[in-house]
Design an enzyme around this catalytic site. Structure first.
Site, mmCIF file in Angstrom:
data_model
loop_
_atom_site.group_PDB
_atom_site.id
_atom_site.type_symbol
_atom_site.label_atom_id
_atom_site.label_comp_id
_atom_site.label_asym_id
_atom_site.label_seq_id
_atom_site.Cartn_x
_atom_site.Cartn_y
_atom_site.Cartn_z
ATOM 1 C CB SER C 97 -9.246 0.123 2.476
ATOM 2 O OG SER C 97 -9.037 -0.408 1.192
ATOM 3 C CE LYS C 172 -6.029 -2.385 0.147
ATOM 4 N NZ LYS C 172 -6.786 -1.122 0.100
ATOM 5 C CE LYS C 240 -7.590 2.971 5.753
ATOM 6 N NZ LYS C 240 -8.411 3.190 4.562
#
Lengths: 297, 297, 297, 297
Positions: C97, C172, C240
């Site tokens: 990711s 995502k 993050k």
């Protein structure tokens, strides 16, 4: 100007303002729900009014100085109010800090009965009310403004006509938005300085002379660095003003995203019991969220 | 001071700063990727450096003036950089506006090799770089600060030590947070005034002398009211600074909710092609969202 | 499919994913900095790789599963990396990711050397990695997607091609924005219910079946009402992801004002030591600011 | 239950709700300022009331279904209102969506005169009012709730007691906060997907089954992707509800920073003439600021 001046609302601000007019030689007829405030003015030389209605019947220029829009609307539009009792041509000078749309609504109702109104909120607080150095922001017609100008010159250091009815209060709200956000900006900046390990007092001294400098910075940074939040201008009152600003923005189509954000901070402070603290206590919101006091070392 | 001064980074700011040092009688050895900038300084009396490494070998005090953290880190820590080439005891004076954590990281690496570093970003822009009146905010040891002070006195009108290494940049970021938020506050306030029907220029005049007054208000309100957004300080650079502020806040545990909000506004302006406009163009964000120009009538 | 599959990155997610491929009969050559993870896979039947370069030379399809953009860029573009070592035609399937712009940058560099890349981040966490029921979001060409599809079918319950290279990660990030904001929305709503005196658990039950209902509400409201913040998905990882989202939005011209606001909340929680708590701990931010626990009565 | 039921407020929602009670065999006495609505109910079998007072005198259970707090307060507390006219023991069932504090204030005044009140706002909109499948959230005593329950069972698919007086409206506001924020979250996420180059419809399909999934996503994403903003639930009404939520939060000490932010977006949309659009038009705020339509390709 030898006609009688009405003065309704003798609170922390109204009382010294009215006294300054009496001292300057004006004949005042005054009214307040608080009888001791009325008695105090009577002692200073004003005539006691028994009711709003009596003041309205007797005076062709009436100053109102009340807490917020509902109070002014009750006095102006309510039963036994100015609209009902005053003679044609009377000039209402509302010096309360209220919502501009309330000023517009009242002026419209008054003008239908050939009464006149200007809105003339002040800034400066009690000390400047006492020494007659308030800043007065006025909305209305130039002629009406000129008629009230001699009175403004006694109560204030400056009086500026900034647009049509409601504009005095709009100007006040603009002022309050900028003040609240400048305090928040200062707090947010100083918190970063503190957390990142700089000496916050030296940072303040390093930046105050540059583009970041402001009256807010000079007045409030020392309070924040000392942890002294004695008012000054109270959180509770700033919440009232920003609520009026947000309502005005919503009605006028002016998005106020940062004001909306700072209002949430002020409300947290009020819930924490800081409603009577100086608005520089916005810094305490940042201190609470970060768990760090922004104090000089 | 008769030792040779290194100067790396001869851009819009670095070039006039270096020239002022030469004019003041200092021996400079300069380097920049842009050969014509180096040639320009040579003509002014500086010695040309062939590389960072050569400058580092030759000078015991090296000033760096570069765009952002990665550029300074490349020059200081990278291959052929200062860390590799400079002699023990050398003092690096980084005058770039970068992230405080980058200053701390470099100073740590340098001190392991007995080299010294202070961070000393400036504010004031090109005009003040030219006439030697920059404001210089310094982080580091007092001894190192004092060593560089005579140079600061030539390049700037003031130089203040505000804390340990990184604090100069922290101070600069505090400054930039407050400036950005004060401009946004001004814009938000003036938009309300405009939308609610007041005369924005008169509002500005009515409030500038009170608690809402600020250097930002005096400098930027006239630009906003004229619709003149010629820089001054560019949106693109303010985005860079606020990005460093947000990173620093995240690392240090300082929440910056209003800064985060204004950064989103600045990025919208950049996407709209306003990156090279003055930061007072924050007003254009409010104009876009509200569909109303905040201009004097 | 009898060619050898490379697998680089055997962490919490990568290890069970790789094992599922081995179990399904694929020949894997694996690499990780952590030798015991490599040994574990070897025991399960995979071939040990000595370096990224060795894996890259040996395999024509290479899966990477690493923490964030810099790690993937080091493995793909760095010294001894895939770009240097792999043969023409190799397909890199990055399942990490990361930032979409990093995917785009790597794909561009690879395609210049006739290597191919798709980005294929997953959602579902460790439990779904173990039982092979991840949701896989893929960016790239349809042909490349189809080539990797049999592998996705083993590791995941679904795999969808959602656009060109980078789109898997964009998807995502879209997911993570919505999840974070839905948790914040739930927390903000429940706090109001609690503070205004309603029974929060009954409120939850009353609204979960209506338009306010969501997978987040069903999964996280019970945790918030119990004060149970055991992960699940950690605050640190959500920070993050939102950092990547904010960077992507800045580069693409997509303002993300609410995401920026929630990121500040998450960072406060991290500073308070909640980085390893489940992201439902966003409720704790509201609890801190209001001084009130949002617990069932 | 053979006593007569009063029903005051026969608007878009009240009319079908009252009709369902008539159809179920209840004797209704109805009142509305709009005579044709009263006539319509009379035709359906209800008895016409000439005034609030007449309904209050005649009925021991009175349902009110009115636009907002001031309307309900006028009917309950005003001249000729329920408080003045109803007999001891009467149960007022206010099904309007209003401020919880208004419910509390009215219940207090009523209980001083031995009248009872519960608040029971609904969600579901006109279609569910017509087919008797509303969700009803109730605040008050269990006994009073049980007394009204048979009526709720006719008008709604579910009725839940969620706390003391005011809690029905608090629950409704919690619902509305979450719905507004979930729509904004969806819009913000989809804008990022669009701007970063992914296929927004495929992104929607990829994430709707995971943790980001919600009733809002299923209902509103297709509308946003088609650019179809036909209500549904109108922006104007959502502004009213969030204003009540913000007032309630301010009074109760519940900070609602994201709600305050989204309210500013809704107000921009209203100023842009979108007040009668579905609340999914929050996406249009993002489209305006970014200059990009979030439409499927």
């Amino acid at each position: 100007m030898d006609k009688k001046i009405g003065f309704i609302g003798l609170g922390i601000m109204g009382r010294p303002m009215a006294k300054n007019l009496v001292k300057a030689g004006y004949s005042l007829k005054v009214y307040d729900l608080n009888k001791s405030a009325v008695a105090d003015l009577a002692e200073a030389g004003a005539e006691e009014g028994a009711s709003v209605s009596e003041v309205a019947k007797d005076c062709s220029l009436i100053i109102t100085m009340l807490p917020n829009s509902p109070h002014v609307k009750a006095v102006v539009l309510g039963e036994g109010g100015i609209l009902e009792s005053a003679s044609e041509g009377t000039l209402v000078v509302d010096m309360s800090s209220i919502a501009p749309d309330a000023s517009k609504e009242m002026e419209k109702a008054l003008s239908n009965k050939k009464l006149r109104m200007i809105d003339a909120p002040v800034s400066g607080g009690e000390p400047k009310a006492i020494d007659g150095s308030l800043a007065i922001m006025v909305g209305g017609n130039e002629e009406d403004f000129n008629e009230a100008k001699p009175l403004f010159d006694i109560m204030g250091a400056s009086a500026l006509l900034v647009g049509p009815i409601g504009s005095g209060n709009t100007c006040k709200l603009t002022n309050q938005i900028i003040v609240a956000l400048n305090i928040a900006a200062l707090s947010e900046g100083l918190l970063l300085a503190k957390k990142a390990g700089a000496d916050v007092e030296k940072v303040f001294n390093a930046i105050k002379g540059g583009l970041a400098g402001s009256t807010v910075m000079n007045a409030k940074a020392p309070m924040i660095l000392e942890g002294n939040f004695k008012p000054g201008f109270k959180i509770d009152l700033h919440i009232k003003d920003l609520a009026n600003a947000l309502d005005t923005g919503a009605a006028a189509g002016a998005p106020l995203p940062l004001t909306a954000g700072v209002q949430q901070m002020l409300q947290v402070l009020k819930a924490d019991g800081e409603g009577q603290s100086d608005h520089s206590a916005i810094a305490k919101y940042y201190e609470k969220v970060s768990g760090t006091a922004i104090r000089k070392d």
